[in-house]
Design a protein around this motif. Structure first.
Motif, short mmCIF file in Angstrom:
data_model
loop_
_atom_site.label_atom_id
_atom_site.label_comp_id
_atom_site.label_asym_id
_atom_site.label_seq_id
_atom_site.Cartn_x
_atom_site.Cartn_y
_atom_site.Cartn_z
N LEU A 48 36.41 73.37 30.90
CA LEU A 48 37.64 73.62 31.63
C LEU A 48 38.82 73.75 30.67
O LEU A 48 39.65 74.66 30.80
CB LEU A 48 37.90 72.50 32.64
N GLN A 49 38.92 72.85 29.71
CA GLN A 49 40.03 72.90 28.75
C GLN A 49 39.96 74.15 27.88
O GLN A 49 40.97 74.77 27.56
CB GLN A 49 40.03 71.63 27.89
N GLN A 50 38.74 74.52 27.49
CA GLN A 50 38.58 75.73 26.68
C GLN A 50 39.03 76.97 27.45
O GLN A 50 39.65 77.87 26.90
CB GLN A 50 37.14 75.88 26.22
N ILE A 51 38.72 77.01 28.74
CA ILE A 51 39.14 78.14 29.58
C ILE A 51 40.66 78.15 29.72
O ILE A 51 41.31 79.18 29.54
CB ILE A 51 38.47 78.06 30.97
N LEU A 52 41.24 76.98 30.01
CA LEU A 52 42.67 76.91 30.26
C LEU A 52 43.50 77.25 29.04
O LEU A 52 44.60 77.80 29.15
CB LEU A 52 43.03 75.50 30.75
N GLU A 112 36.42 76.33 41.52
CA GLU A 112 37.24 75.66 40.51
C GLU A 112 37.40 76.53 39.28
O GLU A 112 38.48 76.61 38.68
CB GLU A 112 36.60 74.32 40.13
N PHE A 113 36.31 77.21 38.89
CA PHE A 113 36.39 78.11 37.74
C PHE A 113 37.37 79.25 38.01
O PHE A 113 38.19 79.58 37.15
CB PHE A 113 35.01 78.69 37.41
N PHE A 114 37.28 79.85 39.20
CA PHE A 114 38.13 81.00 39.50
C PHE A 114 39.61 80.59 39.50
O PHE A 114 40.47 81.35 39.03
CB PHE A 114 37.75 81.60 40.85
N ARG A 115 39.90 79.39 39.98
CA ARG A 115 41.29 78.92 39.95
C ARG A 115 41.76 78.73 38.51
O ARG A 115 42.88 79.10 38.15
CB ARG A 115 41.43 77.62 40.73
N ALA A 116 40.88 78.16 37.67
CA ALA A 116 41.23 77.98 36.26
C ALA A 116 41.40 79.32 35.56
O ALA A 116 42.27 79.49 34.70
CB ALA A 116 40.16 77.14 35.55
N LEU A 117 40.55 80.28 35.94
CA LEU A 117 40.64 81.63 35.37
C LEU A 117 42.00 82.25 35.68
O LEU A 117 42.67 82.81 34.79
CB LEU A 117 39.52 82.49 35.94
N ASP A 176 43.09 81.94 24.28
CA ASP A 176 44.08 82.99 24.04
C ASP A 176 43.67 84.31 24.67
O ASP A 176 44.50 85.08 25.13
CB ASP A 176 44.25 83.22 22.53
N VAL A 177 42.37 84.61 24.66
CA VAL A 177 41.87 85.85 25.24
C VAL A 177 40.85 85.49 26.29
O VAL A 177 39.83 84.91 25.99
CB VAL A 177 41.21 86.75 24.17
N LEU A 178 41.18 85.82 27.54
CA LEU A 178 40.28 85.44 28.61
C LEU A 178 40.06 86.58 29.58
O LEU A 178 38.99 87.16 29.66
CB LEU A 178 40.84 84.23 29.35
N GLN A 209 45.09 83.08 33.02
CA GLN A 209 45.72 84.40 32.97
C GLN A 209 47.23 84.28 33.17
O GLN A 209 48.02 84.91 32.48
CB GLN A 209 45.12 85.31 34.04
N GLY A 210 47.62 83.41 34.11
CA GLY A 210 49.04 83.18 34.34
C GLY A 210 49.72 82.59 33.12
O GLY A 210 50.85 82.98 32.76
N ARG A 211 49.05 81.67 32.45
CA ARG A 211 49.60 81.07 31.23
C ARG A 211 49.78 82.13 30.15
O ARG A 211 50.80 82.15 29.44
CB ARG A 211 48.69 79.95 30.74
#
Length: 399
Positions: free
Chosen positions: A357-361, A280-285, A364-366, A289-291
Motif C-alpha cells: 500500500l505504501q509503495q503504491i501511494l 482498497e487497491f483502486f482507491r489507493a490507485l 512516482d510513476v503509477l 494519481q491525485g498525489r
C-alpha cells in the motif's frame, strides 16, 4: 539485396509454410520490424542457413523509395504492391504517430484490398492505428502499447482496445504492442504454420526464455511493486482498472467480467499479492494519481478530486490527509519550497514505504495517464541526405 524467393523442396516443387509481407510506415520502430523478420529468418532454414524454406517474407510499398525508421535507419521496400493474395499475413509496422495521419493513400488502398480478399492483417506497434484509420479494425479487439491507450481511445471511441496484454488474435486480425511482443507474434505464427519444434528453435536462437501468449500482461513502467506481482491475473486486473472511468462505481465487477473470473477469485488474488482488496487497491490507485497531479501540475485541488473519481474536494482532502498525514495544500506548498532535481516528486524512504500500500501511494510513476512523455524534437537532416526527414530524433526533458 535479398528478395523473396520460394526454394525447391526435395520433391522439386516450390513450397513455403508461411508467407509474410511487411509494410513499413514512416518513422516505423526498427526493433519491432527487425525482431519479427529475424524470427522468420531463423525459422525458415536449418541451422543458420537463412534460406527462405519454411517461411517466405518480403518488404512491399507503394514505391521503392527508402522508408525512414524512428531512429533514422532507412529500409527500401524490395517490391511494390501487387497481388495481396500471395501472402498469409500482411504486417503493418508502425512507430511514431506524428506522421501516420499522412500515410500514403496507396498503402490504405492496398490494406483494404487485403481485407476484401480475406487476407490476415497484423498491426505491429502503432500499426494498429493505421489499420483503424483505414476502417479495418471495426468489430475487432485491438491491442496497443499502454502508453498509446488513451490516444487510441480518444481517436476511436467505438473500437474495442486493450492495453493490458502483449498481443491479441481476433479472427484474421492480430495486433501487438511492439518491441518484444513482435517476437511473441512471430513465434505464434511460426508454431501455427511450421510446428512447435521450429518455434522452439526461434526462441532459443533469440535467447528468449519463452514466447509470451495473448493473455500475458504488458510490463508496467518503473513501479517495482507491480513487477513483483507473481499472478498475471492481478497484473491484468490492475492495467484494466487504469482504463476504467475514475468515478465508476462497479469497477471491480466490471474488471472481473472482462477477465472472465468471479469477483471472489479477483479478491483472493489481490489479497494474496497486495494484502488489499481490489476496492482498497483502486482507491489507493486513484489517490496516488491525485498525489502525482497535485505535486507535478498546477491543476486546482477541486479539479484533481473530480478527475480522479472523488465526490468533491472535501472527500479528496480528507482521504489525502488520512493516507499522507498532511493536507494537499500543505503538500503542494512543501513541494514548491523544495523542488527536487529534474522536477520529480520526492521519494518516500524505503523504510516508510515497505508495504505494498505504501509503495503504491508513494510511487512516482503509477497511472498510465500520469506519465508525461518527452517531446520529440526533429533535427536537421544529415549533410548529403536525400531527404529532409529527421534521422535521429532528439528527446527533450519531460514537461
Amino acid at each position: 539485396m535479398k528478395h523473396s524467393v520460394s526454394v525447391p523442396t526435395a520433391g522439386g516443387a516450390a513450397r513455403d509454410h508461411l508467407s509474410v509481407a511487411f509494410v513499413l510506415l514512416p518513422d516505423f520502430t526498427l526493433s519491432t520490424f527487425s525482431a519479427f523478420v529475424d524470427a522468420l529468418r531463423i525459422a525458415a532454414d536449418e541451422s543458420d542457413g537463412s534460406r527462405q524454406l519454411h517461411c517466405r517474407w518480403t518488404i512491399i510499398g507503394p514505391h521503392r523509395a527508402p522508408v525512414s525508421s524512428s531512429c533514422g535507419v532507412e529500409i527500401t521496400p524490395w517490391e511494390t504492391f501487387g497481388d495481396p493474395g500471395r501472402f498469409d499475413y500482411t504486417i503493418v509496422v508502425g512507430g511514431l504517430l506524428r506522421n501516420q495521419k499522412r500515410i500514403d493513400r496507396r498503402i490504405v488502398s492496398y490494406l483494404r484490398q487485403v481485407d476484401a480478399g480475406g487476407g490476415a492483417l497484423v498491426g505491429a506497434c502503432t500499426g494498429s492505428f493505421a489499420l483503424a484509420r483505414a476502417g479495418l479494425m471495426k468489430g475487432y479487439r485491438c491491442c496497443v502499447h499502454w502508453c498509446h491507450l488513451q490516444e487510441f481511445m480518444a481517436e476511436f471511441p467505438d473500437h474495442r482496445v486493450e492495453g493490458d496484454v502483449v498481443y491479441l488474435v481476433d479472427g484474421n486480425r492480430i495486433t501487438c504492442a511492439g518491441g518484444q511482443s513482435a517476437i511473441d507474434v512471430a513465434v505464434h505464427l511460426v508454431e501455427r504454420h511450421c510446428g512447435r519444434s521450429i518455434a522452439l528453435k526461434v526462441t532459443t536462437a533469440m535467447i528468449v526464455a519463452a514466447a509470451r501468449g495473448p493473455k500475458d500482461p504488458q510490463p508496467h513502467p518503473e513501479a517495482k511493486w507491480f513487477r513483483d506481482i507473481q499472478n498475471p491475473l492481478v497484473q491484468r486486473a490492475i492495467l484494466l482498472m487504469q482504463q476504467q472511468p475514475a468515478g465508476g462505481a462497479a469497477v471491480v465487477h466490471d474488471v472481473a467480467a472482462q477477465l472472465g473470473v468471479s469477483v471472489k477469485t479477483l479478491v483472493r488474488g489481490f489479497e494474496k499479492e497486495l494484502k488489499l482488496s481490489p476496492s482498497e487497491f483502486f482507491r489507493a490507485l486513484r489517490m496516488a494519481q491525485g498525489r502525482w497531479e497535485l505535486l507535478n501540475t498546477h491543476k486546482p485541488i477541486s479539479g484533481i478530486a473530480l478527475d480522479n473519481g472523488f465526490s468533491d474536494a472535501s472527500h479528496f482532502i480528507r482521504l489525502y490527509r488520512m493516507y499522507y498525514d498532511v493536507t494537499p495544500a500543505a503538500a503542494r506548498e512543501k513541494k514548491r519550497e523544495k523542488t527536487p532535481t529534474h522536477g520529480r516528486a520526492p521519494h518516500r524512504s524505503s523504510a516508510k514505504a515497505s508495504t505494498p500500500l505504501q509503495q503504491i501511494l508513494f510511487s512516482d510513476v503509477l497511472s498510465l495517464s500520469a506519465i508525461d512523455w518527452p517531446t520529440e524534437h526533429p533535427v536537421a537532416a544529415r549533410p548529403g541526405s536525400h531527404s529532409d526527414r529527421p534521422h535521429a530524433p532528439q528527446r527533450g526533458p519531460a514537461r
